[in-house]
Design a protein around this motif. Structure first.
Motif, short mmCIF file in Angstrom:
data_model
loop_
_atom_site.label_atom_id
_atom_site.label_comp_id
_atom_site.label_asym_id
_atom_site.label_seq_id
_atom_site.Cartn_x
_atom_site.Cartn_y
_atom_site.Cartn_z
N LYS A 88 0.84 -1.21 0.00
CA LYS A 88 0.00 0.00 0.00
C LYS A 88 0.87 1.26 0.00
O LYS A 88 1.88 1.32 0.71
N LYS A 90 2.11 4.96 0.79
CA LYS A 90 2.07 5.89 1.93
C LYS A 90 2.34 7.29 1.40
O LYS A 90 3.27 7.52 0.63
N ARG A 104 -10.31 8.44 8.36
CA ARG A 104 -10.33 7.98 6.98
C ARG A 104 -10.82 9.09 6.05
O ARG A 104 -11.73 9.86 6.39
N SER A 106 -11.28 10.19 1.61
CA SER A 106 -11.41 9.67 0.25
C SER A 106 -10.94 10.71 -0.76
O SER A 106 -10.99 11.92 -0.52
N LEU A 110 -10.61 6.18 -4.20
CA LEU A 110 -9.69 5.58 -3.24
C LEU A 110 -9.90 6.15 -1.85
O LEU A 110 -10.26 7.33 -1.68
N ASN A 111 -9.65 5.32 -0.84
CA ASN A 111 -9.74 5.75 0.55
C ASN A 111 -8.35 5.69 1.20
O ASN A 111 -7.50 4.87 0.83
N TYR A 112 -8.15 6.58 2.19
CA TYR A 112 -6.86 6.69 2.87
C TYR A 112 -7.11 6.74 4.37
O TYR A 112 -8.12 7.29 4.82
N GLU A 126 -2.10 6.15 4.62
CA GLU A 126 -1.89 4.95 3.82
C GLU A 126 -3.12 4.70 2.96
O GLU A 126 -4.26 4.75 3.44
N CYS A 127 -2.89 4.44 1.68
CA CYS A 127 -4.00 4.10 0.79
C CYS A 127 -4.53 2.71 1.17
O CYS A 127 -3.75 1.78 1.35
N GLU A 128 -5.83 2.59 1.28
CA GLU A 128 -6.41 1.30 1.67
C GLU A 128 -6.39 0.29 0.52
O GLU A 128 -6.53 -0.91 0.75
N THR A 129 -6.24 0.77 -0.70
CA THR A 129 -6.17 -0.12 -1.86
C THR A 129 -4.72 -0.42 -2.17
O THR A 129 -3.93 0.49 -2.45
N GLY A 134 -2.56 3.54 -5.69
CA GLY A 134 -2.38 4.53 -4.64
C GLY A 134 -1.32 5.56 -4.93
O GLY A 134 -1.20 6.55 -4.21
#
Length: 365
Positions: A88, A90, A104, A106, A110-112, A126-129, A134
């Motif tokens: 992931k 950063k 969190r 978005s 993408l979510n972070y 950190e990107c959740e994907t 990311g």
């Protein structure tokens, strides 16, 4: 019966099998093409070819040079190897206030998530994907849950690139490279293997006694084949040989190895092109395409730098070649001819320092 063909089953093999089968039959029997015995022989020949093709496919599955991903992974597991998983990204995010850990946000699809504080209003997210996705976006963040007094939230910098799961061909190459060099106890291959698989690291070069007796220098490049951020350098340093305990064997480096991690340098290459244009074209019409081609070429050289394996490769600089630049640009619409290309004020190729990759500077045409 001896079968006159190889495992590469072809139409010619089918004909050869059929002829062999026919030759073994009593010539007094009816073997005309409409005869039952002839038809049975043809069917038998087809089944034999199918068995040969199946056998070849099975052989391809078990040899590493031809195995598809699933079977390559099984083969490499015998040497303790498996594909590097996706990681992931950063990134640095800046807020007008301090935000809670775990908050969190978005950006587009993408979510972070906030994972670490840098200073007041600045955090590592950190990107959740997992994967390269990311790395692609910066800009304004939207909170997923309400945060009181939050007015601005901006994703500003990529700190440690995310990586996709290791590709099949890259994994195949690493498998075969494992036979050429064995990693053990802090040798060159050991450093390359352990550092090379860290998040965000695209490659590493190893230098003995770089800073004096007992020292080891590691020069890393990011997984995007660019100069790494200081955060990535610090992360690798902490993993290999923490600064406050250098030489103590606390990290992955053996005791008495004083290891210093640094990032690859970027050498700016200014390019002057002498282009003969096709009718209706000028520099403004092709400039963006020219820059894209040069960036692609320089990216390939950086990837070449990252893939160094041997001692000789670690100590060799990449070469920016005029012929490569001119050949690639000749394929562009609008370019009739190109000659006398000048790099950094001189005609001819440029060999970079062993710890440098090229970076595009000014380009004129």
């Amino acid at each position: 019966m001896t079968i006159p063909f190889s495992l590469e089953a072809t139409f010619e093999d089918l004909q050869a099998i059929k002829r062999a089968n026919v030759a073994s039959i009593d010539p007094n029997l009816d073997m005309r093409e409409t005869a039952p015995l002839f038809n049975a022989t043809v069917v038998n020949s087809l089944e034999t070819v199918q068995m040969i093709a199946t056998l070849k496919h099975l052989i391809d599955l078990v040899y590493a040079d031809t195995a598809p991903r699933e079977y390559l992974i099984r083969r490499a597991a015998e040497r303790g190897l498996k594909p590097y998983p996706a990681t992931k990204a950063k990134l640095k995010a800046v807020f007008n206030i301090d935000v809670p850990m775990g908050a969190r946000f978005s950006l587009d699809e993408l979510n972070y998530v906030v994972i670490e504080k840098i200073t007041i209003g600045e955090y590592i997210v950190e990107c959740e994907t997992p994967g390269n996705a990311g790395n692609l976006f910066l800009g304004n963040l939207i909170p997923i849950q309400y945060i009181n007094n939050l007015q601005t939230a901006v994703l500003t910098d990529l700190l440690i690139p995310g990586e996709d799961e290791e590709g099949t061909e890259a994994f195949r190459t690493r498998y075969f490279n494992s036979f050429d060099s064995t990693s053990f106890g802090g040798n060159r291959a050991d450093y390359k293997e352990k550092v090379g698989k860290l998040e965000g690291v695209g490659g590493v070069r190893v230098y003995r006694a770089k800073y004096g007796p007992g020292t080891v220098g590691l020069t890393i490049i990011s997984s995007q084949f660019t100069k790494p951020t200081q955060l990535l350098i610090n992360t690798v340093q902490e993993f290999v040989d923490p600064i406050n305990l250098q030489g103590e064997g606390v990290g992955t480096a053996p005791i008495d190895h004083v290891v210093t991690v640094s990032g690859v340098n970027e050498e700016v290459i200014n390019i002057a092109l002498n282009i003969t244009y096709q009718t209706g074209f000028d520099w403004n019409a092709i400039q963006l395409n020219v820059l894209a081609i040069i960036d692609t070429y320089f990216g390939e050289l950086a990837e070449q730098w990252a893939k160094a394996v041997t001692y000789e490769e670690d100590h060799a600089g990449v070469i920016v070649r005029v012929s490569q630049i001119e050949t690639r640009l000749l394929a562009l619409p609008g370019v009739l001819d190109i000659s006398d290309t000048v790099l950094n004020g001189h005609m001819g190729n440029i060999e970079l320092d062993k710890e440098s990759i090229p970076k595009r500077g000014a380009v004129s045409g």
